[in-house]
Design an enzyme around this catalytic site. Structure first.
Site, mmCIF file in Angstrom:
data_model
loop_
_atom_site.group_PDB
_atom_site.id
_atom_site.type_symbol
_atom_site.label_atom_id
_atom_site.label_comp_id
_atom_site.label_asym_id
_atom_site.label_seq_id
_atom_site.Cartn_x
_atom_site.Cartn_y
_atom_site.Cartn_z
ATOM 1 C CD GLU A 1 -3.186 -0.899 0.604
ATOM 2 O OE1 GLU A 1 -3.372 0.212 0.049
ATOM 3 O OE2 GLU A 1 -4.021 -1.822 0.593
HETATM 4 ZN ZN ZN Z 1 -6.786 -0.715 -3.440
#
Ligand code: ZN
Length: 291
Positions: free
Chosen positions: A255
């Site tokens: 992320e």
């Molecule tokens: Zn995502």
């Protein structure tokens, strides 16, 4: 040159991809792995020819709009300096899927009018979501909840796993490379790497944790805890779940971008995020080759 700190439309992303393929035709092979529901090409660039490849995807969620161009920058970077990884690329290859959800990407950047199919456009408009926050595909399905795996749940418009063109395209790549060595899926927000797969045995998660810690130290990201990985019932059916359960190889979620970032993601995030993640694909192979 792939320039950062600017917005790229879908057509401009594709233009960049064609230019990379042209410039580095000895290193890169471009293929179209499928078409989105609004009939946009889903591209793949393979660097190296080995069947033992690391598969990297970005842009599964439309609004996470900076990872696709960062992946192209990484490809350019690796092609300009192949000597750093040329030995590795004799044994392994890298399969880059920079834009898995072209319809969602175009909606999040340009608005709902970019969907040409009037039925899909009408349907998704009814959701009343600000276009810059759109994470679904061109007909309103979250691709990252659509993969056939133990944690799949019927939700939203989705009736069955693997219903979406984009999901099928990615599954097709996984099947095309049964000897792949791992999978990294780039998403946005959190500056965190998730490695724990609930459906997998402890030995798998131990190995996955080792790899995630190695990559985390390069990116200076956090490490997702196993508790976070369980999530809630609405969080299953991810591409990483499917890949790990079917192929039993490492599947990590990276992320990018600070948790507090808002959509649309500011182009100012691009340069430092690129610095954070640029080593990840090669470093995965380096570490994998030494195990
Ligand atoms: Zn995502």
């Amino acid at each position: 040159m792939v320039k950062l700190n600017q917005t790229y439309t879908y057509d401009e992303i594709m233009q960049c991809i064609y230019e990379l393929e042209c410039r580095f035709s000895d290193l890169l092979k471009l293929s179209v792995i499928g078409y989105s529901h609004d009939e946009r090409k889903i591209p793949m660039l393979q660097m190296g020819t080995s069947e033992k490849c690391l598969i990297c995807s970005a842009g599964i969620h439309g609004r996470e709009s900076i990872n696709p161009i960062l992946m192209l920058k990484i490809i350019e970077d690796y092609c300009i300096c192949p000597e750093s990884g040329s030995k590795l690329l004799e044994e392994y290859s890298l399969c880059f899927l920079p834009l898995m959800n072209p319809d969602g990407y175009e909606i999040a950047l340009c608005g709902y009018q970019s969907i040409r199919n009037p039925i899909y456009r009408h349907t998704i408009l009814m959701d009343g979501i600000p276009y810059e926050e759109w994470k679904f595909n061109g007909r309103g399905v979250d691709i990252n909840r659509n993969f056939p795996c133990k944690s799949f749940r019927v939700q939203g418009r989705m009736l069955y796993p693997g219903s979406e063109n984009e999901t099928q395209a990615l599954i097709g790549v996984f099947r095309q490379f049964p000897n792949s060595v791992g999978y990294i899926d780039f998403h946005s927000r959190g500056q965190i790497i998730y490695y724990f797969r609930n459906a997998m045995p402890a030995s798998y998660n131990k190995e996955s944790e080792r790899m995630a810690k190695h990559l985390q130290s390069l990116a200076h990201y956090d490490l997702g805890s196993s508790a976070e990985e369980f999530g809630d019932v609405s969080s299953g059916g991810n591409s990483v779940n499917y890949y790990s359960e079917i192929f039993k190889k490492l599947a990590l979620t990276v992320e990018t971008v600070a948790d507090e970032a808002v959509f649309p993601l500011d182009t100012e995030y691009q340069i430092h995020t690129y610095e954070e993640i640029k080593k990840i694909p090669f470093s995965f192979l380096e570490k994998y080759s030494k195990k």
